[in-house]
Design a protein around this motif. Structure first.
Motif, mmCIF file in Angstrom:
data_model
loop_
_atom_site.group_PDB
_atom_site.id
_atom_site.type_symbol
_atom_site.label_atom_id
_atom_site.label_comp_id
_atom_site.label_asym_id
_atom_site.label_seq_id
_atom_site.Cartn_x
_atom_site.Cartn_y
_atom_site.Cartn_z
ATOM 1 N N GLU A 14 -7.627 4.103 3.026
ATOM 2 C CA GLU A 14 -6.552 4.348 2.775
ATOM 3 C C GLU A 14 -6.003 4.225 1.380
ATOM 4 O OE1 GLU A 14 -3.478 1.623 4.911
ATOM 5 O OE2 GLU A 14 -5.099 1.513 6.624
ATOM 6 N N GLU A 67 -11.055 3.041 9.287
ATOM 7 C CA GLU A 67 -10.047 4.332 9.448
ATOM 8 C C GLU A 67 -9.052 4.444 8.327
ATOM 9 O OE1 GLU A 67 -9.896 7.550 10.166
ATOM 10 O OE2 GLU A 67 -10.726 6.913 12.101
ATOM 11 N N GLY A 68 -8.644 5.549 8.268
ATOM 12 C CA GLY A 68 -7.300 5.861 7.349
ATOM 13 C C GLY A 68 -7.110 7.255 6.946
ATOM 14 N N PRO A 69 -5.996 7.609 6.448
ATOM 15 C CA PRO A 69 -5.769 9.021 6.078
ATOM 16 C C PRO A 69 -6.812 9.506 5.146
ATOM 17 C CG PRO A 69 -4.164 7.569 5.145
ATOM 18 C CD PRO A 69 -4.977 6.837 6.069
ATOM 19 N N GLN A 70 -7.539 8.686 4.399
ATOM 20 C CA GLN A 70 -8.540 9.345 3.395
ATOM 21 C C GLN A 70 -10.049 9.461 4.054
ATOM 22 O OE1 GLN A 70 -7.764 9.789 0.159
ATOM 23 N NE2 GLN A 70 -5.717 9.450 1.157
ATOM 24 N N ARG A 71 -10.022 9.534 5.256
ATOM 25 C CA ARG A 71 -11.310 9.710 5.916
ATOM 26 C C ARG A 71 -11.945 11.136 5.815
ATOM 27 N NH1 ARG A 71 -13.128 8.563 12.188
ATOM 28 N NH2 ARG A 71 -15.217 9.318 11.922
ATOM 29 N N GLN A 120 -4.996 1.037 -1.193
ATOM 30 C CA GLN A 120 -5.633 -0.087 -0.607
ATOM 31 C C GLN A 120 -6.914 -0.730 -1.598
ATOM 32 O OE1 GLN A 120 -5.012 -2.214 1.739
ATOM 33 N NE2 GLN A 120 -3.542 -1.053 2.952
ATOM 34 N N ARG A 176 -11.179 -0.001 4.735
ATOM 35 C CA ARG A 176 -9.961 0.940 5.253
ATOM 36 C C ARG A 176 -9.940 2.071 4.122
ATOM 37 N NH1 ARG A 176 -5.056 -3.252 5.788
ATOM 38 N NH2 ARG A 176 -5.987 -4.103 3.603
ATOM 39 N N PRO A 234 0.920 -1.257 -0.067
ATOM 40 C CA PRO A 234 0.094 0.106 -0.002
ATOM 41 C C PRO A 234 0.710 1.261 0.078
ATOM 42 C CG PRO A 234 0.046 -1.083 2.082
ATOM 43 C CD PRO A 234 0.950 -2.029 1.330
#
Length: 388
Positions: free
Chosen positions: A220, A252-256, A223, A218, A126
């Motif tokens: 992210e 969860e993830g940085p793209q939320r 992913q 996810r 990823p």
């Protein structure tokens, strides 16, 4: 070696089996814990070799197996550590491609049988998009690793039929389907939510008088962006339904933040829940479960949905159909129109939902148990031990 692994001959030491666990997913870790416990209960001497984090997460030593933590800064160090652990092993069982490669190197010039379980389809690492040339190099390296592991393993056990065929194409001398049982997850109370608890949780989610759809993704980059895009595109079409369904996404993830912005701009009937430890509890109060993946083998979300009698809409990929059979509605991957239509059709058909719920419970009852999974693995060990 001769005789049987399940009942050692009089005066003969128990078979020593080393289980190797790398950085695989939670399903792989749970399986190794279950397998170790079953082997110990049947009289084998079991050593589990894994990163220290695996012991903290899965409690591997509590199975009665000996746990050996492996911390290595390089492949050379890892191979050396595994060679020492496997020095007196009668058989080594690696779970995953990376540890399969390390085990094959550690066992070179030895006649110790090696079993490798392919739990999942190898995926690119990823992260942000990489140059095409670099992606090509990494892809070729993954292919070479697969071929090496397939050719050097005494037996490849694969979680799905497509993985069996993949292993054979890579040169495996013996590749077999080996369905893996995962224990049912439990809610905090260990039982389904009571009616009052169901009402309270649905109220917290904002789904008292509207259908509730539950999924897990996810958030992210790198992913599975197409899965998320498909979900949001389908949700856009659900805005016209009455009552309007609510799709809750655990993950969860940085793209939320970016996804949340899109949900607000397009006024999508979607709620992002972040990381949740109670996805099973959410499933048990849902009207529908949605599994949107590019590839999956055992798919814990699908397993829990069918066990809980929750109708499932999923993607027809990997081992999903082998898992659910006709007890779920499967749609092509990356097709928001097909997903939207399947969900809309089920929401309008209570009888069909009830039939799927009943079929799901029946299908779940037909899955291999932990005992049958251990027995199947033991039969492979017996075969290899007798051949030595």
């Amino acid at each position: 070696m001769s005789g049987t692994t399940t009942v050692p001959a009089r005066g003969r030491a128990p078979l020593h089996v080393v289980q190797l666990l790398g950085g695989g997913g939670a399903g792989t870790g749970v399986h190794v814990r279950s397998l170790a416990a079953g082997l110990v209960a049947r009289g084998l001497r079991v050593t589990v070799c894994a990163p220290p984090s695996a012991e903290r997460r899965y409690g591997l030593s509590r199975t009665g197996a000996r746990f050996v933590p492996v911390v290595a800064r390089s492949r050379l160090q890892a191979v050396g550590a595994l060679r020492a652990v496997c020095a007196d092993a009668d058989l080594v069982h690696a779970h995953g491609m990376r540890v399969g490669m390390l085990a094959s190197l550690a066992l070179r010039r030895r006649d110790t049988p090696l079993v490798v379980t392919w739990h999942t389809l190898p995926q690119p690492a990823p992260g942000a998009a990489r140059p095409l040339a670099l992606r090509g190099v990494r892809g070729r390296m993954r292919g070479l690793t697969e071929s090496w592991v397939a050719r050097t393993a005494s037996v490849v056990l694969a979680a799905t039929s497509d993985l069996v065929e993949r292993a054979r194409r890579r040169g495996a001398r013996d590749a077999r389907l080996a369905p893996v049982a995962l224990p049912a997850q439990r809610t905090a109370s260990g039982s389904p939510a009571r009616e009052g608890e169901t009402h309270k949780l649905r109220a917290e989610l904002g789904a008292i008088d509207r259908p509730l759809l539950v999924t897990s993704v996810r958030l992210e980059a790198g992913q599975d962006p197409q899965a998320l895009e498909t979900l949001l595109a389908a949700a856009r079409a659900w805005r016209t339904l009455t009552p309007q369904p609510l799709l809750v996404i655990a993950g969860e993830g940085p793209q939320r933040a970016a996804v949340q912005g899109r949900v607000e701009r397009e006024e999508l009937p979607v709620r992002l829940l972040g990381r949740r430890e109670d996805v099973t509890r959410l499933l048990r109060i849902a009207d529908l479960a949605v599994l949107l993946v590019r590839w999956a083998a055992r798919a814990p979300l699908a397993q829990e949905a069918l066990r809980s009698g929750v109708p499932l809409v999923g993607t027809a990929v990997g081992g999903v159909h082998e898992l659910v059979g006709d007890a779920a509605v499967l749609v092509p991957y990356g097709d928001p129109g097909a997903l939207g239509t399947a969900v809309r059709s089920l929401l309008r058909d209570p009888a069909r939902r009830a039939a799927l719920a009943e079929a799901g419970r029946a299908r779940a009852g037909s899955w291999p148990t932990e005992d049958t999974t251990v027995a199947q693995v033991l039969s492979v060990y017996d075969e290899l031990a007798d051949a030595c």
